[in-house]
Design an enzyme around this catalytic site. Sequence first.
Site, mmCIF file in Angstrom:
data_model
loop_
_atom_site.group_PDB
_atom_site.id
_atom_site.type_symbol
_atom_site.label_atom_id
_atom_site.label_comp_id
_atom_site.label_asym_id
_atom_site.label_seq_id
_atom_site.Cartn_x
_atom_site.Cartn_y
_atom_site.Cartn_z
ATOM 1 N NE ARG A 1 -1.975 -1.416 3.521
ATOM 2 C CZ ARG A 1 -2.308 -1.230 4.792
ATOM 3 N NH1 ARG A 1 -3.487 -0.732 5.114
ATOM 4 N NH2 ARG A 1 -1.488 -1.554 5.751
ATOM 5 C CG ASN B 1 -3.922 -4.659 3.328
ATOM 6 O OD1 ASN B 1 -3.333 -4.531 2.261
ATOM 7 N ND2 ASN B 1 -3.295 -4.668 4.485
#
Length: 94
Positions: free
Chosen positions: A23, A41
């Site tokens: 990320r 996520n």
Amino acid sequence: MAHKPHSARRFLVRGRVQGVGYRYFAQRAAHELGLTGFARNLDDGRVEVYAVGPEDKLSQLAGLLHHGPRWADVRGVDEQEASVQEYGSFRIEA
């Protein structure tokens, strides 16, 4: 000069992409390309990346997402058009 309308894309990234800084990698790449949106996520182990910006920059991001950060093992990236939502920056969502 006319402002080019932005596009939006949603990328669903499969493989070993959680717990490897994916990320943050996506956020840094998007920031460098001047894109807005988010990375988060998903419960099934994938990472969702939503990005808004010019088409050429989204294509560059797509290429980067296929590689990911050093410890990731990207097995596939599903890409789909998405509706444009305004974000002031590119952020990481829990």
